[in-house]
Design an enzyme around this catalytic site. Structure first.
Site, mmCIF file in Angstrom:
data_model
loop_
_atom_site.group_PDB
_atom_site.id
_atom_site.type_symbol
_atom_site.label_atom_id
_atom_site.label_comp_id
_atom_site.label_asym_id
_atom_site.label_seq_id
_atom_site.Cartn_x
_atom_site.Cartn_y
_atom_site.Cartn_z
ATOM 1 N N GLY A 322 2.795 -2.908 -1.825
ATOM 2 C CA GLY A 322 1.349 -3.064 -1.914
ATOM 3 C C GLY A 322 0.819 -2.432 -3.186
ATOM 4 N N SER A 323 -0.350 -1.821 -3.075
ATOM 5 C CA SER A 323 -1.033 -1.308 -4.269
ATOM 6 C C SER A 323 -0.320 -0.132 -4.916
ATOM 7 C CB SER A 323 -2.457 -0.900 -3.914
ATOM 8 O OG SER A 323 -3.139 -2.024 -3.404
#
Lengths: 620, 392
Positions: A322-323
């Site tokens: 993810g981020s």
């Protein structure tokens, strides 16, 4: 006279024949003598060897297994004296009567009875049969006291592996268990019925060191195999004690802290040298069960549990980062020449051809620079710079940060994760790379996979710019200074951009993890949130309004991730936490990381030096 | 008619012209060197039984000593009885032994899968052992009465052949192959000494060889097994070949000078089978080596030499045949036992005389030696072909 003549003939005849027989007997006796000479002189060596083979029985003595201690010397795996009660048939006058008396002291089930009777009748009369294992002290003393009424019953001491911390350290230490058929290497030590070898974790990784060298005892045995006396004894070499970089107390803390979640993992590392202080994966199991024997029920429960307690998720759990992957993209963009003050307007999505790529923030972030893109974790900004950097450059940076390949930690079962490139996609799927996939990869989704340990390594490398590799044991120093870590080759100002962005994530008013900041002076942390989808969000769902995570079934919820290091200006510890299907990185994972980093710094000897007692002085 | 004789072996025989001697004269005539030799061999046996019990007098050595003591008395008693008495009662003794053999068939105790003993409480009597001596007595008496020329006739051989074959058949039925073979061998030796033509032995041997395939049919499973095992003991080292192999290991590992008294590993760790009975020699050879083994073999050879010399010295055919026949009996004991434990012949269950633990064998061997001594003491007694009453 005729008669007399006849008698004389008879005598002559007799004498001749008697001498013939005597001569023949002499010859046969000579044959016996020759045979004796052949057996006792010519073949003597051969038969002497055979006689020794008959007589001498070599028995192996299992060496005590090395202990495993943590960085402060606290034992985490040791050997415990264990007592079992055995029965020798030839000494017991009546096996059944003796067992009846014994049943007053220890619990003996109907099945135990049958097994013991079967074994005693099958084995030789002097071979001890185990009645019960793992006796308590009370049982041992009661049996000893009643010894006169228990003929043939005796207590034998053995050693079992004991893990005092039980579950919290199970994924690091692993466990030992009986040797299986296919693990036999021809080493006779492995064939001892009571021998245990490492099956998982450190116990497996360093099994040969921990095992030591077998000793042996030369016993004189008789034709029935009974030992008559010991001729010589060699105790062997005990296994080597192993010092881990782990802090057992911190590990326990981390484990406890993860208990609120169903399934999670965490890694704490020293960013300076790669020492792994904690490596936790929940749920776990009690490794002691593997020694004392576990029921089928327990075992089946462990292997069929959907939360896979047997897997060490910190090294074998592969998640879309993810981020948390955005740092790699930003570094790639900087290397591609994008300036930190490059600004992008985020309206909440961008359009590429006919597809729309959304930002997590539906209404958009508006104008952001590079710091802001990290601080507020803007997907649109990352889409933009990822496109500029290109997937192959991003992949190269990601690999330099330790993703996409085994970190080389000294534990078995590590998974490599995955960092996609154009070539990789063509080779595996036969299809060319799509630009959209660069965008999806940029926000750590799609093909990208990483383990929590890799995320910790990435964080450590960002924090100090050096090629930190994780380790659970320190190599022996041999008097030399530890080797300097190599530089990763990132320009300092590039790293500074990323570090500043991560600082703002936690410590700026608009940061995504501002709620989890550490307010103690000098212990502040910098980090990055991540929330990775485990499903594709359809257009219809998006049109109907995004459903909240908590309304989804657990299996379909997002993974919550957070990576951080602290103190922010003099990085020492880094931590990565992945909570499976835990919802948001900022809401679920960040508070855990904050607590862990606080505890790690609180336990740091440099921060809180242990009380030193000076000889002759007592603390007031 | 009689004239004084001197003998190289036995010194002067002056004063013995009169065959009727007083008891004290007879005692003087006992060959004490021979008695000493017998005691030495038996003493070796006690030592081995003491060792077999791991340095204990019980259970074997003490009882064997008591038996030897009794047996020695028995031997002297037999020796002092006039040889003419033994001549007169030879057939009676034979018939008594034969009756015992039939009795053991009917009421005997079974041991090791064979009917061999009659339990007389004091002693476990093995009639087959007694038969070995009785057969020699009977054959000696029979051939004493047959002129050399008549021995050439086949009809004169029918009775002695029957004397051998009947007890042999009973013994083989027990089944005891070892004793059966010994009876045949002893019988044949007496035949030979009596002057039976050599070609007849050749014929009998040929017939015997031809009969082997038929005899094989009559052998019991374990007997066939023993012969097969003998032919290749290493084939089945943990099964039937175990005893022979372990015996050879014990012997071979003894080396030149042995492992020392009480220090034999094969015997004390129970690898040796039946070390107090049939395999006692392997234990001896393990503890005393080739040196001890050859010494013991030499002692037996000396014992046999005495027997032959006594036979040659006797003035009556009965005494000659008796002494040589009994000496051959002793020889077969020693030879078959040693050859068997050295792996030269199949294991057939023959004890080592004077050494192996066992009552009947001890008594019959000493009884036989007593008869030999009787032949010596009464060496100048003449017995006519038709019996002592018809003396010339």
């Amino acid at each position: 006279m005729a008669l007399k003549q006849e008698g004389r003939d008879r005598y002559k005849n007799f004498t001749r024949r008697a001498l013939l027989i005597g001569g023949a007997q002499g010859l046969l006796f000579s044959a016996l003598a020759a045979r004796m000479y052949y057996l006792q002189i010519l073949e003597a060596d051969k038969y002497a060897t055979l006689a020794e083979d008959n007589r001498i029985n070599l028995r192996l003595i299992a060496p005590p297994r090395g202990r495993i201690v943590d960085r402060f010397g606290t034992p985490m795996a040791l050997n415990q004296q264990n007592y079992r009660v055995v029965l020798v048939r030839e000494q017991a006058r009546e096996v059944e009567r003796t067992l009846d008396s014994l049943a007053h002291i220890i619990d003996l089930s109907e099945r135990d009875y049958r097994r013991i009777l079967r074994e005693t009748s099958r084995k030789r009369a002097f071979v001890p049969v185990t009645v019960q294992d793992n006796l308590t002290w009370e049982q041992v003393s009661r049996i000893e006291v009643n010894a006169p009424d228990l003929p043939g019953v005796s207590i034998e001491a053995g050693q079992t592996r004991n893990y005092p911390y039980a579950e919290p350290l199970t994924h690091i230490l692993g466990y030992v268990s009986a040797v299986s058929e296919k693990e036999l290497t021809g080493d006779p030590l492995l064939e001892l019925p009571s021998f245990r070898i490492g099956k998982q974790g450190i116990e497996k990784q360093y099994d040969l060191d921990l095992r030591g060298a077998a000793g042996n005892s030369q016993l004189e045995v008789n034709a029935f195999g009974r030992a008559i006396r010991e001729i010589s004894r060699d105790e062997g070499t005990p296994g080597r004690d192993l010092v881990l970089t782990v802090d057992a107390e911190l590990q326990t803390f981390v484990h406890m802290r993860l208990q609120n979640e169903l399934s999670a993992s965490a890694v704490v590392m020293d960013v300076q040298n790669g020492d792994v202080l904690s490596l936790a994966s929940t749920p776990g199991f009690d490794p002691n069960l593997f020694n004392v024997g576990m029921t089928n029920e327990t075992w089946n429960g462990l292997i069929s549990d959907p939360l896979s307690p047997l897997t060490n998720k910190a090294i074998a759990g592969q998640y879309p980062p993810g981020s948390t992957f955005k740092m790699a993209v930003v570094l790639a963009a900087l290397e591609a020449g994008v300036a930190p003050d490059h600004r992008v307007f985020c309206p909440g999505f961008i359009t590429l051809g006919t597809s729309r790529f959304h930002c997590w923030k539906r209404n958009g972030h508006g104008w952001l620079d590079m710091y802001g893109s990290l601080r507020e974790s803007c997907d649109v900004y990352i889409y933009d710079v990822a496109r500029k950097a290109g997937i192959d450059r991003i992949a190269e940076i990601a690999r330099r940060l330790g993703l996409g390949a085994d970190t080389g930690i000294d534990l078995p079962g590590e998974k490599p994760g995955l960092i996609p490139t154009r070539d990789w996609k063509l080779a595996t799927t036969g299809e060319p790379w799509q630009l959209g996939e660069t965008l999806v990869s940029g926000i750590g989704q799609g093909f990208v996979l990483a383990t929590p340990l890799q995320l910790a390594v990435m964080t450590a490398r960002i924090a100090n710019g050096l090629r930190v590799t994780p380790r659970l044991t320190r190599p022996p120093l041999d008097g030399e200074a530890p080797a300097e870590l190599a530089s990763l080759g990132f320009p300092n100002d590039h790293l500074k951009v990323v570090r500043t962005g991560m600082d703002q994530v936690v410590n700026s008013r608009r940061g995504t993890a501002r709620g989890s900041s550490i307010d103690i002076e000098g212990q502040e942390m910098a980090g990055k949130t991540g929330t990775s989808q485990v499903r594709r969000i359809t257009m219809a769902e998006r049109a109907a309004g995004l459903s909240k995570n908590k309304d989804l079934p657990w299996r379909r919820r997002d993974h919550a991730l957070f990576v951080a290091y602290a103190p922010v200006h003099a990085p020492r510890y880094c931590c990565a936490v992945v909570v499976e299907h835990g919802g948001g990185g900022s809401s679920t994972a960040a508070p855990i990381v904050r607590d862990i980093l606080l505890e790690a710094q609180r336990r740091d000897p440099a921060v809180n030096p242990p009380i030193q007692l000076v000889a002759g002085e007592r603390p007031a | 008619m009689t004239r004084p004789r001197t003998s190289l072996l036995f010194g002067t025989t002056a004063g013995l012209r009169n065959p009727e001697m007083s008891l004290s004269e007879k005692l003087w005539q006992i060959n004490w060197t021979l008695v000493l030799l017998i005691c030495a061999i038996a003493g070796t046996g006690f030592a081995m039984l003491y060792s077999a019990a791991d340095g204990n007098m019980d259970p074997w050595a003490s009882r064997q000593m008591a038996r030897f003591g009794a047996g020695l008395g028995f031997m002297f008693a037999v020796a002092l009885v006039d040889v003419r008495f033994w001549y007169r009662h030879a057939y009676v003794i034979y018939l008594a032994a034969f009756a015992l053999l039939i009795a053991v068939e009917l009421i005997g105790s079974t041991g090791m899968g064979a009917q061999r003993w009659i339990d007389l409480k004091v002693i476990q009597l093995q009639p087959s052992e007694v038969m070995k001596v009785a057969l020699v007595l009977a054959l000696a008496r029979y051939f004493h009465g047959v002129a050399l020329d008549d021995i050439g006739r086949v009809t004169f051989l029918l009775v002695p052949s029957a004397l051998i074959l009947f007890p042999m058949a009973l013994v083989l039925k027990q089944p005891d192959l070892g004793t059966g073979i010994m009876l045949a061998a002893v019988g044949v030796t007496v035949f030979f000494c009596a002057g039976v033509r050599i070609w007849k032995f050749a014929l009998a041997t040929a017939l015997g060889l031809a009969a082997i395939p038929i005899a094989w049919q009559f052998l019991l499973g374990y007997q066939k097994q023993r012969i097969a095992t003998f032919l290749n003991p290493e084939l089945d080292p943990l099964g039937a070949g175990y005893h022979i192999l372990q015996a050879k290991i014990a012997l071979g590992s003894g080396g030149l000078s042995g492992k020392g008294f009480l220090l034999g590993t094969q015997s004390h760790l129970n690898f040796l089978p039946e070390m107090q009975t049939d395999f006692v020699f392997t234990m001896f050879a393990e503890e005393f080596g080739l040196a001890g083994g050859l010494t013991l073999l030499g002692a037996y050879a000396l014992l046999l030499a005495y027997g032959f010399a006594i036979g040659l010295r006797s003035r009556n055919q009965f005494g000659r045949l008796l002494a040589v026949g009994l000496t051959c009996n002793l020889f077969f004991y020693v030879f078959i036992n040693m050859a068997m434990v050295m792996g030269l012949v199949p294991v057939v269950g023959v004890p080592l005389p004077l050494i192996s633990y066992g009552g009947t064998a001890m008594l019959t061997v000493l009884g036989g030696l007593g008869l030999v001594m009787s032949v010596y003491i009464h060496r100048d007694v003449r017995i006519s072909r038709h019996g002592p009453g018809d003396e010339m």
